[in-house]
Design an enzyme around this catalytic site. Structure first.
Site, PDB file in Angstrom:
ATOM      1  N   SER A  67      35.406  -5.364  55.050  1.00  0.00           N
ATOM      2  CA  SER A  67      34.958  -6.754  55.150  1.00  0.00           C
ATOM      3  C   SER A  67      34.433  -6.992  56.555  1.00  0.00           C
ATOM      4  CB  SER A  67      36.123  -7.707  54.893  1.00  0.00           C
ATOM      5  OG  SER A  67      36.782  -7.348  53.712  1.00  0.00           O
ATOM      6  N   HIS A  98      31.565  -7.604  47.984  1.00  0.00           N
ATOM      7  CA  HIS A  98      31.324  -6.194  48.324  1.00  0.00           C
ATOM      8  C   HIS A  98      30.112  -5.732  47.502  1.00  0.00           C
ATOM      9  CE1 HIS A  98      35.259  -5.116  50.355  1.00  0.00           C
ATOM     10  NE2 HIS A  98      35.494  -6.323  49.898  1.00  0.00           N
ATOM     11  N   HIS A 120      39.245  -0.017  45.937  1.00  0.00           N
ATOM     12  CA  HIS A 120      40.632  -0.307  46.308  1.00  0.00           C
ATOM     13  C   HIS A 120      41.585   0.044  45.169  1.00  0.00           C
ATOM     14  CE1 HIS A 120      38.104  -3.188  48.618  1.00  0.00           C
ATOM     15  NE2 HIS A 120      38.975  -2.970  49.577  1.00  0.00           N
ATOM     16  N   TYR A 122      44.064  -1.703  44.260  1.00  0.00           N
ATOM     17  CA  TYR A 122      44.407  -2.903  43.475  1.00  0.00           C
ATOM     18  C   TYR A 122      43.373  -3.218  42.403  1.00  0.00           C
ATOM     19  CZ  TYR A 122      41.330  -5.356  46.799  1.00  0.00           C
ATOM     20  OH  TYR A 122      40.269  -5.729  47.575  1.00  0.00           O
ATOM     21  N   GLU A 123      42.193  -2.613  42.501  1.00  0.00           N
ATOM     22  CA  GLU A 123      41.191  -2.810  41.444  1.00  0.00           C
ATOM     23  C   GLU A 123      41.533  -1.989  40.202  1.00  0.00           C
ATOM     24  OE1 GLU A 123      36.920  -2.993  42.950  1.00  0.00           O
ATOM     25  OE2 GLU A 123      37.973  -2.114  44.647  1.00  0.00           O
ATOM     26  N   ALA A 150      39.572  -4.957  57.013  1.00  0.00           N
ATOM     27  CA  ALA A 150      40.159  -6.221  57.475  1.00  0.00           C
ATOM     28  C   ALA A 150      41.664  -6.072  57.305  1.00  0.00           C
ATOM     29  CB  ALA A 150      39.655  -7.364  56.607  1.00  0.00           C
ATOM     30  N   MET A 253      44.975  -3.167  52.752  1.00  0.00           N
ATOM     31  CA  MET A 253      45.042  -2.646  51.385  1.00  0.00           C
ATOM     32  C   MET A 253      44.039  -1.518  51.142  1.00  0.00           C
ATOM     33  SD  MET A 253      45.329  -6.262  49.340  1.00  0.00           S
ATOM     34  CE  MET A 253      46.266  -7.639  50.028  1.00  0.00           C
ATOM     35  N   SER A 254      43.706  -0.772  52.206  1.00  0.00           N
ATOM     36  CA  SER A 254      42.680   0.272  52.037  1.00  0.00           C
ATOM     37  C   SER A 254      42.868   1.372  53.071  1.00  0.00           C
ATOM     38  CB  SER A 254      41.288  -0.360  52.213  1.00  0.00           C
ATOM     39  OG  SER A 254      41.101  -0.765  53.552  1.00  0.00           O
ATOM     40  N   ASN A 277      43.780 -12.328  60.126  1.00  0.00           N
ATOM     41  CA  ASN A 277      44.818 -13.362  59.993  1.00  0.00           C
ATOM     42  C   ASN A 277      46.089 -12.845  60.630  1.00  0.00           C
ATOM     43  OD1 ASN A 277      44.624 -11.568  57.466  1.00  0.00           O
ATOM     44  ND2 ASN A 277      46.698 -12.383  57.312  1.00  0.00           N
ATOM     45  N   HIS A 291      42.205 -15.102  51.091  1.00  0.00           N
ATOM     46  CA  HIS A 291      40.993 -14.282  51.172  1.00  0.00           C
ATOM     47  C   HIS A 291      39.858 -15.018  51.903  1.00  0.00           C
ATOM     48  CE1 HIS A 291      38.454 -10.934  50.148  1.00  0.00           C
ATOM     49  NE2 HIS A 291      37.620 -11.671  49.446  1.00  0.00           N
TER      50      HIS A 291
HETATM   51  N1  HPA Z   1      47.767  -8.311  54.353  1.00  0.00           N
HETATM   52  C1  HPA Z   1      47.198  -7.323  53.643  1.00  0.00           C
HETATM   53  N2  HPA Z   1      45.905  -7.093  53.621  1.00  0.00           N
HETATM   54  C2  HPA Z   1      45.110  -7.878  54.366  1.00  0.00           C
HETATM   55  C3  HPA Z   1      45.626  -8.925  55.135  1.00  0.00           C
HETATM   56  C4  HPA Z   1      47.031  -9.159  55.124  1.00  0.00           C
HETATM   57  O1  HPA Z   1      47.562 -10.078  55.783  1.00  0.00           O
HETATM   58  N3  HPA Z   1      44.572  -9.514  55.764  1.00  0.00           N
HETATM   59  C5  HPA Z   1      43.462  -8.834  55.394  1.00  0.00           C
HETATM   60  N4  HPA Z   1      43.778  -7.838  54.537  1.00  0.00           N
END
Ligand code: HPA
Length: 325
Positions: A67, A98, A120, A122-123, A150, A253-254, A277, A291
């Protein structure tokens, strides 16, 4: 697994199974997928050959855009773009925002191949499939890979907008017995038991820090340990507190599957996380990770990220050239 089901899944000859008079959908899967062993060498070679025959560029550097860095691919000149669905054997991306294509071209004159959008866990993809494009890059002649993502900042000193150079990772899926390398090993890619202690190349990290300093970005540059969780949920407070105790600085997550596969096949890796974040490690707050915030911060920092990545890649390419002289 019952034998009729095995038969239908393995042959892929039918996608519906008549059971007690009712039709039930059955996913078509190849033998290798059922066994969880990834695609054979020849299948990866087919994808690589397809891309090689569609471009005159011969990149030595691969990039996986997380991202905020997808725009880098749009800056390539003389580019050839291949939507994932047109590349033989490639998975397709399902996440909004994406783009899902491989872009091959020149970045400040350096031939690169750039994944605009990644896969990913999770997909729904198995880990080997998330990382399969890295093997395609390898068979196309790539020697170095730059991976971005990210991530949530768990280190309390990290601020939103910081860029964390990844020094190391904790492979949670690996702890639990899953790995993109699980299953039969093909020595043509790499060894059965690859080392991971130098996963994130020390010279590339120090080169990146020097470049960031020249760009007056030192105040946002951090270095730390990344963990990949399966997602798609963000973490609970208890999970984050656990991760902090074991030394995690940023959560995402990647990336880990791609790094494992890259190291297995001998690519040098440079990776960084954009901290989009702050992880919430207290119970008494109304704040929630979301997100939209991730995308917003990515957009604010994208120019810096792209310029940093560009300079790193140019220097990497010069070093590659001089190492061959
Ligand atoms: N946790 C997991 N994956 C993320 C986060 C998070 O806080 N921010 C961006 N991807």
């Amino acid at each position: 697994m019952n034998s009729l089901l095995t038969n239908i899944i393995v042959t892929g000859s039918a996608n519906e199974l008549k059971e007690n008079g009712t039709l039930r959908h059955v996913e078509e899967k190849s033998m290798e997928e059922v066994a969880g062993q990834g695609y054979p060498f020849e299948v990866i070679q087919e994808s690589a050959n397809y891309l090689l025959s569609g471009t005159r560029h011969r990149p030595k550097i691969g990039i996986i855009c997380g991202s905020g860095l997808g725009g880098l691919a749009d800056q390539l000149s003389e580019r050839d773009a291949f939507p994932y669905e047109t590349i033989p054997n490639f998975p397709t991306s399902t996440v909004a925002g994406h783009a899902g294509r491989m872009v091959i071209g020149l970045l400040s004159g350096v031939p690169v191949m750039c994944m605009q959008g990644r896969f990913h866990a999770y997909e729904g993809y198995p880990l080997w499939k998330c990382a399969m494009p890295v093997r395609v890059m390898k068979l196309m002649g790539v020697e170095r890979i730059v991976i971005t993502n990210a991530a949530g900042g768990l280190n309390p000193e990290f601020k939103v907008g910081d860029i964390m150079i990844i020094k190391d990772h904790i492979n949670m899926q690996g702890f639990a017995g899953d790995s993109p390398l699980r299953g039969r090993n093909d020595e043509r890619f790499g060894p059965r038991f690859p080392a991971m202690n130098n996963a994130y190349d020390a010279n590339l990290r120090s080169m990146a820090k020097n470049i960031a300093e020249e760009m007056n970005l030192s105040h946002v540059i951090r270095e730390g340990v990344y963990v990949m969780l399966g997602g798609p949920t963000y973490e609970t407070v208890a999970e984050l507190n656990l991760l902090r105790i074991v030394g995690v600085d940023a959560v995402g997550m990647s990336t880990v599957p791609e790094v494992v596969v890259a190291r297995h096949c001998g690519l040098k890796v440079f990776a960084f996380s954009l901290i989009t974040n702050k992880c919430i490690t207290q119970y008494d707050t109304e704040q929630e990770a979301n997100h939209e915030e991730v995308i917003e911060v990515a957009n604010i920092r994208k120019k810096d990220l792209q310029n940093l990545a560009r300079r790193i890649i140019v220097t990497m390419s010069q070093e590659l050239e001089s190492s061959k002289k």
